[in-house]
Enzyme design. Structure first.
Site, PDB file in Angstrom:
ATOM      1  N   TYR A 341      25.724  40.042 -29.989  1.00 53.80           N
ATOM      2  CA  TYR A 341      25.238  41.339 -29.662  1.00 53.80           C
ATOM      3  C   TYR A 341      23.666  41.422 -29.900  1.00 53.80           C
ATOM      4  O   TYR A 341      23.166  40.818 -30.832  1.00 53.80           O
ATOM      5  CB  TYR A 341      25.931  42.467 -30.677  1.00 53.80           C
ATOM      6  CG  TYR A 341      24.999  43.785 -30.926  1.00 53.80           C
ATOM      7  CD1 TYR A 341      25.008  44.780 -29.869  1.00 53.80           C
ATOM      8  CD2 TYR A 341      24.572  43.826 -32.206  1.00 53.80           C
ATOM      9  CE1 TYR A 341      24.180  45.690 -29.719  1.00 53.80           C
ATOM     10  CE2 TYR A 341      23.600  44.991 -32.205  1.00 53.80           C
ATOM     11  CZ  TYR A 341      23.446  45.866 -31.023  1.00 53.80           C
ATOM     12  OH  TYR A 341      22.677  47.039 -31.267  1.00 53.80           O
ATOM     13  N   GLU A 427       0.929  24.837 -13.103  1.00 57.69           N
ATOM     14  CA  GLU A 427      -0.528  24.833 -13.534  1.00 57.69           C
ATOM     15  C   GLU A 427      -1.052  26.491 -13.413  1.00 57.69           C
ATOM     16  O   GLU A 427      -1.486  26.901 -14.598  1.00 57.69           O
ATOM     17  CB  GLU A 427      -1.422  23.962 -12.539  1.00 57.69           C
ATOM     18  CG  GLU A 427      -2.658  23.825 -13.146  1.00 57.69           C
ATOM     19  CD  GLU A 427      -3.779  22.965 -12.146  1.00 57.69           C
ATOM     20  OE1 GLU A 427      -3.598  21.904 -12.186  1.00 57.69           O
ATOM     21  OE2 GLU A 427      -4.552  23.827 -11.434  1.00 57.69           O
TER      22      GLU A 427
END
Ligand SMILES: [Zn+2]
Ligand SMILES: [Zn+2]
Length: 447
Positions: A341, A427
């Site tokens: 939960y 990158e």
């Protein structure tokens, strides 16, 4: 004489070093670090570990943060199952009086077999909790988050003259199983560090262009509860239904009836989902089984909606079984999981606005986009202690812009998070991630 001159020069360099660094743009500092970050990312990507088993990943993160001058605590986290070790990493850098800001990254990977074909693709296989061999992949990009955290850690250590207060960097285990944040808090996270003024994080996005950040003020991600339903009948021979109570027929009726909770009992203005993701019962065509097991995911934003749905699942399931003549002592068992939960994720609107304002300046207004909420879930919301502490989770674009454009044009979906084909562009994604997180922290901790 020569030595004295050299010493004078060294002193002069030392005196000027701080202002020189301060004047350098963040871009220069990040770019200088980028090649190293990309190689760290590829290394992490090739060595994923499953939730609750982040031993090597957490040790690496801890070692790197220690080397950057942070005070690091390892093995933070207590789970309900004692065989799971807490691999949480907490790194602290104190820099005078001022706010306490927490930056969180998750560390775990998924049981997915990577099919990207990248040179640094994962080939890792391991045993899961059930003892089955599974492949492991960073298919949710938590390797991007960790590398971004390390880059941000380095930037902020270098830019210490620009901020004050207590900076806390967290490596959280077990996000995918949504019990890692809870485990760290249960192990006294907020007594090991000063109670934070702000907690921030980012998650990569599989449909946003790299170079961009997106945000959602207010409720951004739903709460999520796993519910297990066991429909018990009275089994027997498939040729003699009259002497049985068939749980398969009851399960079929229950599945259809549960669809009416969201459509008939819930306000259309309150988002909610009831999905039955798993159903198992029976072994052979001519046997009426004793029971059928189902697993559901229940999602909403409001806690009262969640409570209503859970009560309705129980009411509908039990009454359909009773209507089928299943005796009271064989009534269905409906169990909402306490561990699977997580509460809804709420991005504090004021904090979000403040952080977004600073990002727009650093990244450009066009690169910071507002997006609507989703019904996916994240356990990051836990750090707010039910909205007592302002928190914000930003999304980091990770996809080649040309691919996003092509997907929009052709309607062909991109590989999603958790897909075996998900491949962030390292990158530009890391560059934007480090710039964004460093900027956000500097904004919240500026002198
Ligand atoms: Zn994730
Ligand atoms: Zn995930």
């Amino acid at each position: 004489m020569k030595i004295l001159t050299a010493a004078k020069i060294a002193t002069a360099i030392a005196l000027f070093a701080v202002p020189v660094i301060a004047q350098q743009s963040l871009d220069t500092l990040v770019d200088r670090e980028l090649a190293q970050l990309v190689s760290t990312y590829k290394m992490l990507h090739a060595a994923p570990e499953l939730s609750h088993y982040e031993a090597r990943t957490s040790a690496f993160l801890a070692e790197q943060l220690r080397a950057l001058g942070y005070d690091v605590t390892e093995h933070v986290g207590k789970y309900s199952r004692p065989e799971w070790k807490g691999y949480g990493v907490v790194a602290v850098m104190k820099n005078g009086a001022g706010p306490t800001v927490v930056v969180r990254s998750d560390m775990d990977a998924l049981p997915v077999e990577e099919k990207t074909g990248l040179p640094y693709a994962s080939t890792v296989k391991t045993k899961n909790d059930a003892g089955e061999e599974v492949s492991v992949m960073h298919a949710c990009g938590h390797d991007v988050h960790m590398t971004t955290l390390l880059g941000t850690a380095k930037m902020l250590a270098q830019l210490k003259d620009q901020w004050h207060g207590t900076l806390v960097l967290i490596g959280q285990p077990a996000e995918e199983t949504i019990d890692g944040a809870r485990a760290m808090l249960a192990d006294g996270l907020y007594s090991k560090i000063p109670k934070p003024d702000y907690v921030i994080a980012l998650h990569d996005s599989a449909d946003l262009e790299t170079g961009k950040i997106s945000y959602t003020p207010g409720y951004a991600m739903a709460n999520s509860t796993t519910v297990e339903v066991t429909i018990r009948g009275l089994g027997g021979h498939g040729s003699k239904p009259e002497s049985t109570k068939d749980p398969i027929v009851v399960a079929a009726q229950v599945i259809m009836a549960l669809q009416t909770i969201v459509s008939r009992e819930n306000s259309p203005l309150d988002p909610a989902v009831v999905t039955i993701g798993s159903i198992h019962g029976g072994a052979k065509s001519n046997i009426i089984p004793d029971e059928v097991k189902m697993m559901l995911t229940v999602r909403s934003y409001k806690e009262e909606v969640r409570q209503h749905i859970l009560a309705s699942i129980e009411r509908i399931t039990k009454n359909i079984a009773a209507a089928a003549g299943i005796p009271e002592d064989r009534a269905p068992i409906v169990k909402a999981s306490e561990t699977e939960y997580t509460p809804a994720l709420y991005n504090d609107p004021q904090l979000t606005e403040r952080v977004v304002g600073s990002l727009q300046k650093t990244l450009g207004a066009d690169n910071v986009v507002k997006l609507p909420p989703v019904m996916a879930s994240e356990d990051f919301g836990r750090y707010s202690l039910e909205q007592q502490i302002p928190t914000v989770l930003l999304n980091l674009g990770a996809v080649d812009p040309a691919k996003v454009a092509e997907s929009k044009r052709t309607g062909k979906p991109l590989p999603s998070l958790h897909s075996s084909l998900f491949a962030p562009v390292p990158e530009p994604t890391l560059r934007t991630g480090v710039k964004a997180m460093t900027t956000a922290v500097l904004e919240l901790m500026k002198k």
